[in-house]
Design a protein around this motif. Structure first.
Motif, PDB file in Angstrom:
ATOM      1  N   LEU A   1      -5.305   6.717  -7.501  1.00  0.00           N
ATOM      2  CA  LEU A   1      -5.748   5.919  -8.656  1.00  0.00           C
ATOM      3  C   LEU A   1      -6.442   4.637  -8.196  1.00  0.00           C
ATOM      4  CD1 LEU A   1      -2.735   6.227 -11.131  1.00  0.00           C
ATOM      5  CD2 LEU A   1      -5.085   6.951 -11.578  1.00  0.00           C
ATOM      6  N   ASP A   2      -6.036   4.123  -7.045  1.00  0.00           N
ATOM      7  CA  ASP A   2      -6.657   2.918  -6.491  1.00  0.00           C
ATOM      8  C   ASP A   2      -7.809   3.265  -5.548  1.00  0.00           C
ATOM      9  OD1 ASP A   2      -5.301   0.881  -7.770  1.00  0.00           O
ATOM     10  OD2 ASP A   2      -3.693   0.766  -6.296  1.00  0.00           O
ATOM     11  N   GLU A   3      -8.242   4.506  -5.583  1.00  0.00           N
ATOM     12  CA  GLU A   3      -9.349   4.975  -4.737  1.00  0.00           C
ATOM     13  C   GLU A   3      -9.141   4.638  -3.266  1.00  0.00           C
ATOM     14  OE1 GLU A   3     -12.082   2.863  -7.257  1.00  0.00           O
ATOM     15  OE2 GLU A   3     -13.007   4.753  -7.897  1.00  0.00           O
ATOM     16  N   GLY A   4      -7.901   4.824  -2.814  1.00  0.00           N
ATOM     17  CA  GLY A   4      -7.613   4.643  -1.393  1.00  0.00           C
ATOM     18  C   GLY A   4      -7.383   3.204  -0.967  1.00  0.00           C
ATOM     19  N   ARG A   5      -7.533   2.257  -1.933  1.00  0.00           N
ATOM     20  CA  ARG A   5      -7.356   0.836  -1.581  1.00  0.00           C
ATOM     21  C   ARG A   5      -6.333   0.178  -2.498  1.00  0.00           C
ATOM     22  NH1 ARG A   5     -13.583  -1.207  -0.715  1.00  0.00           N
ATOM     23  NH2 ARG A   5     -14.142   0.349   0.854  1.00  0.00           N
ATOM     24  N   PRO A   6      -5.043   0.310  -2.161  1.00  0.00           N
ATOM     25  CA  PRO A   6      -3.985  -0.193  -3.050  1.00  0.00           C
ATOM     26  C   PRO A   6      -4.205  -1.660  -3.423  1.00  0.00           C
ATOM     27  CG  PRO A   6      -3.045   1.021  -1.197  1.00  0.00           C
ATOM     28  CD  PRO A   6      -4.507   0.922  -0.935  1.00  0.00           C
ATOM     29  N   VAL A   7      -4.130  -1.985  -4.740  1.00  0.00           N
ATOM     30  CA  VAL A   7      -4.340  -3.363  -5.187  1.00  0.00           C
ATOM     31  C   VAL A   7      -3.114  -4.240  -4.966  1.00  0.00           C
ATOM     32  CG1 VAL A   7      -6.116  -2.877  -6.910  1.00  0.00           C
ATOM     33  CG2 VAL A   7      -3.714  -2.738  -7.573  1.00  0.00           C
ATOM     34  N   ASP A   8      -1.990  -3.623  -4.608  1.00  0.00           N
ATOM     35  CA  ASP A   8      -0.768  -4.385  -4.352  1.00  0.00           C
ATOM     36  C   ASP A   8       0.083  -3.586  -3.361  1.00  0.00           C
ATOM     37  OD1 ASP A   8       1.216  -6.282  -4.479  1.00  0.00           O
ATOM     38  OD2 ASP A   8       1.865  -5.807  -6.521  1.00  0.00           O
TER      39      ASP A   8
ATOM     40  N   LYS B   1      -0.786  -3.622   0.507  1.00  0.00           N
ATOM     41  CA  LYS B   1      -2.025  -3.889  -0.224  1.00  0.00           C
ATOM     42  C   LYS B   1      -3.210  -3.714   0.717  1.00  0.00           C
ATOM     43  CE  LYS B   1      -4.158  -7.854  -2.550  1.00  0.00           C
ATOM     44  NZ  LYS B   1      -3.924  -9.220  -3.063  1.00  0.00           N
ATOM     45  N   TYR B   2      -4.287  -3.187   0.194  1.00  0.00           N
ATOM     46  CA  TYR B   2      -5.462  -2.935   1.018  1.00  0.00           C
ATOM     47  C   TYR B   2      -5.972  -4.224   1.665  1.00  0.00           C
ATOM     48  CZ  TYR B   2     -10.140  -1.492   2.377  1.00  0.00           C
ATOM     49  OH  TYR B   2     -11.280  -1.225   3.083  1.00  0.00           O
ATOM     50  N   ALA B   3      -6.320  -4.149   2.938  1.00  0.00           N
ATOM     51  CA  ALA B   3      -6.916  -5.259   3.689  1.00  0.00           C
ATOM     52  C   ALA B   3      -5.964  -6.439   3.911  1.00  0.00           C
ATOM     53  CB  ALA B   3      -8.210  -5.749   3.039  1.00  0.00           C
ATOM     54  N   THR B   4      -4.655  -6.212   3.780  1.00  0.00           N
ATOM     55  CA  THR B   4      -3.710  -7.232   4.235  1.00  0.00           C
ATOM     56  C   THR B   4      -3.061  -6.698   5.508  1.00  0.00           C
ATOM     57  OG1 THR B   4      -1.936  -6.291   2.896  1.00  0.00           O
ATOM     58  CG2 THR B   4      -3.129  -8.160   1.961  1.00  0.00           C
ATOM     59  N   SER B   5      -2.632  -7.634   6.364  1.00  0.00           N
ATOM     60  CA  SER B   5      -2.099  -7.199   7.656  1.00  0.00           C
ATOM     61  C   SER B   5      -0.751  -6.519   7.498  1.00  0.00           C
ATOM     62  CB  SER B   5      -1.979  -8.392   8.596  1.00  0.00           C
ATOM     63  OG  SER B   5      -1.104  -9.336   8.023  1.00  0.00           O
ATOM     64  N   GLU B   6       0.030  -6.975   6.527  1.00  0.00           N
ATOM     65  CA  GLU B   6       1.312  -6.302   6.339  1.00  0.00           C
ATOM     66  C   GLU B   6       1.760  -6.327   4.888  1.00  0.00           C
ATOM     67  OE1 GLU B   6       4.528  -8.063   8.555  1.00  0.00           O
ATOM     68  OE2 GLU B   6       3.589 -10.010   8.533  1.00  0.00           O
TER      69      GLU B   6
ATOM     70  N   ASP C   1      -5.044  -0.033 -12.129  1.00  0.00           N
ATOM     71  CA  ASP C   1      -5.317  -1.134 -13.047  1.00  0.00           C
ATOM     72  C   ASP C   1      -6.787  -1.575 -12.979  1.00  0.00           C
ATOM     73  OD1 ASP C   1      -4.137  -2.624 -15.026  1.00  0.00           O
ATOM     74  OD2 ASP C   1      -3.813  -4.367 -13.739  1.00  0.00           O
ATOM     75  N   ARG C   2      -7.306  -1.622 -11.781  1.00  0.00           N
ATOM     76  CA  ARG C   2      -8.688  -2.064 -11.562  1.00  0.00           C
ATOM     77  C   ARG C   2      -9.677  -1.217 -12.357  1.00  0.00           C
ATOM     78  NH1 ARG C   2      -9.352  -2.280  -5.388  1.00  0.00           N
ATOM     79  NH2 ARG C   2      -9.026  -0.097  -5.821  1.00  0.00           N
ATOM     80  N   ARG C   3      -9.388   0.083 -12.447  1.00  0.00           N
ATOM     81  CA  ARG C   3     -10.290   0.984 -13.161  1.00  0.00           C
ATOM     82  C   ARG C   3      -9.852   1.161 -14.621  1.00  0.00           C
ATOM     83  NH1 ARG C   3      -9.885   6.332 -10.290  1.00  0.00           N
ATOM     84  NH2 ARG C   3     -11.603   7.015 -11.592  1.00  0.00           N
TER      85      ARG C   3
ATOM     86  N   LEU D   1       4.449  10.400  -5.566  1.00  0.00           N
ATOM     87  CA  LEU D   1       4.223   9.170  -6.347  1.00  0.00           C
ATOM     88  C   LEU D   1       3.295   8.228  -5.593  1.00  0.00           C
ATOM     89  CD1 LEU D   1       7.850   8.606  -7.691  1.00  0.00           C
ATOM     90  CD2 LEU D   1       5.823   9.001  -9.111  1.00  0.00           C
ATOM     91  N   LEU D   2       3.526   8.070  -4.286  1.00  0.00           N
ATOM     92  CA  LEU D   2       2.690   7.159  -3.510  1.00  0.00           C
ATOM     93  C   LEU D   2       1.245   7.684  -3.442  1.00  0.00           C
ATOM     94  CD1 LEU D   2       2.695   4.527  -1.882  1.00  0.00           C
ATOM     95  CD2 LEU D   2       3.033   5.888   0.178  1.00  0.00           C
ATOM     96  N   LYS D   3       1.109   8.972  -3.205  1.00  0.00           N
ATOM     97  CA  LYS D   3      -0.248   9.547  -3.107  1.00  0.00           C
ATOM     98  C   LYS D   3      -1.002   9.408  -4.420  1.00  0.00           C
ATOM     99  CE  LYS D   3      -0.195  12.580   0.813  1.00  0.00           C
ATOM    100  NZ  LYS D   3       0.928  13.448   1.191  1.00  0.00           N
ATOM    101  N   THR D   4      -0.301   9.647  -5.527  1.00  0.00           N
ATOM    102  CA  THR D   4      -0.929   9.520  -6.848  1.00  0.00           C
ATOM    103  C   THR D   4      -1.427   8.096  -7.059  1.00  0.00           C
ATOM    104  OG1 THR D   4       0.605  11.191  -7.658  1.00  0.00           O
ATOM    105  CG2 THR D   4      -0.561   9.920  -9.329  1.00  0.00           C
ATOM    106  N   ALA D   5      -0.594   7.127  -6.673  1.00  0.00           N
ATOM    107  CA  ALA D   5      -0.964   5.713  -6.840  1.00  0.00           C
ATOM    108  C   ALA D   5      -2.175   5.362  -5.985  1.00  0.00           C
ATOM    109  CB  ALA D   5       0.233   4.830  -6.477  1.00  0.00           C
ATOM    110  N   ILE D   6      -2.170   5.795  -4.746  1.00  0.00           N
ATOM    111  CA  ILE D   6      -3.268   5.461  -3.828  1.00  0.00           C
ATOM    112  C   ILE D   6      -4.575   6.088  -4.319  1.00  0.00           C
ATOM    113  CG2 ILE D   6      -4.134   5.779  -1.464  1.00  0.00           C
ATOM    114  CD1 ILE D   6      -1.248   5.465  -0.481  1.00  0.00           C
TER     115      ILE D   6
END
Lengths: 233, 233
Positions: free
Chosen positions: A200-207, A12-17, A163-165, A193-198
């Motif tokens: 959609l989250d504009e580079g900041r995965p929500v989870d 998830k974006y901005a988490t350490s791990e 989801d955010r958008r 699949l991973l690239k498509t998801a990232i």
């Protein structure tokens, strides 16, 4: 035949791990198993949970314990260890050379995609995550190994992408498009699949997102086993 | 920075399975560990030994036990389990994010190649294999993680390649040639070393061969972890 397996994983974006854990182990009677666990919440506390569950399942599988029994044990262990107060989702995906089957274990409400003879099947029967009560049952499927057999397993982070958008990721549709283009290609599919998801989250995965793709393919002459890992530090 | 690791592995010609075991596990405090074990003899009996030793080391590493302690424990375990009558060689190669070092553990008389700042160092100080007596000491080296750091670890099968025809493989020379051509590239290097060995053995490896190459490289923007496995069935 040969088995090809690829995984791609991001936190998830901005988490350490990432709170997801993905581990691999050789089966003592032949074959290989992958365990994917998504711990409740995110960050360090989720990681501690997913690590404990994955480790228990991997240790048992490495001793020859069957997949379903390993999932039950991992669930009971988490229940005992945390008094039923935290849950985790668990998937085990194995190539079992003893029974000559691919074994799919689901304790994860997130669907799972199977491909046989060029047809897609979505496994989404209701199942419990592990750790919340005694008597958790895994959903288990065994399918004879044959060229063209494939599975796409993922944590719920993949389905939440966008989801955010308000434009949630259509995982099954994405796999359908990939299958229309080419035979299952684990490395390309997992990365796509991973690239498509990232995206959609504009580079900041929500989870946290973890994806595992396994395919049984016709074998070329190469007798060697290979492994490749990349880890940002 | 990022870590890239690749492994390539093949069994002795005309044996049902390789007696070498190579396992990978995430370190609970951050990082990743690889355990490579070559069991005495070849085929099924060697596999049973290498599996037991690798499993013990991997289980301990997955619980946060330090590399040297895991190697000592694996040795004592094999000694106790088989009354000191069988031996195995053991290597542990870790990226430890807690100490920010690469940890190299050697209980394998076969040398190991380190690369730092474009220079090759061969670790070949005498060490005991595990399981033959109590008080086995591993040789341990910790090196700060920095771009350009790399390690090439292998079982003795690689050094025996070509022996039958009296033209033994020069592993260090081969790595020197690779390094003269390009910065460490784990996937390409592991595959090249294995292919060179198999060619020297005219397609029929005289022993089990396992090769593990780890490199610390400058990081690109990609935050994802990836894994790719190929296994002939």
């Amino acid at each position: 035949m040969e088995a090809q397996i690829a995984a791609a994983k991001v936190g998830k974006y901005a988490t350490s791990e990432s709170g997801d854990t993905l581990e691999m182990v050789e089966r003592p009677c032949g074959g290989i198993s992958f365990v994917m666990v998504d711990g409740q919440r995110s960050g360090k506390s989720a990681k501690a949970i997913s690590n404990v569950v994955a480790r228990k399942a991997i240790n048992l599988l490495s001793e020859g314990v069957r997949d379903g029994a390993a999932a039950r044990a991992a669930s009971d262990y988490l229940y005992t260890y945390r008094s039923g107060k935290v849950l985790a989702t668990l998937n085990i995906l194995s190539v079992d050379l003893l029974s000559k089957t691919m074994v799919v274990v689901r304790n994860n409400p997130t669907p799972l995609i199977l491909i046989q003879d060029g047809r897609i099947e979505v496994l989404d029967d209701p199942v419990d995550p592990v750790g919340i009560r005694r008597q958790i049952q895994p959903s288990i499927k065994e399918i004879p190994l044959a060229p063209g057999l494939a599975a796409v397993v993922y944590t719920d982070g993949l389905t939440y992408a966008g989801d955010r958008r308000g434009k949630r990721m259509d995982v099954v549709g994405c796999v359908q498009d990939l299958l229309a283009e080419e035979a299952p290609n684990p490395e390309r599919w997992a990365n796509h699949l991973l690239k498509t998801a990232i995206k959609l989250d504009e580079g900041r995965p929500v989870d946290d997102i973890s994806i595992l793709v396994l395919a049984i393919l016709p074998r070329n002459n190469d007798e060697s086993r290979t492994l490749k890992v990349r880890m940002p530090l």
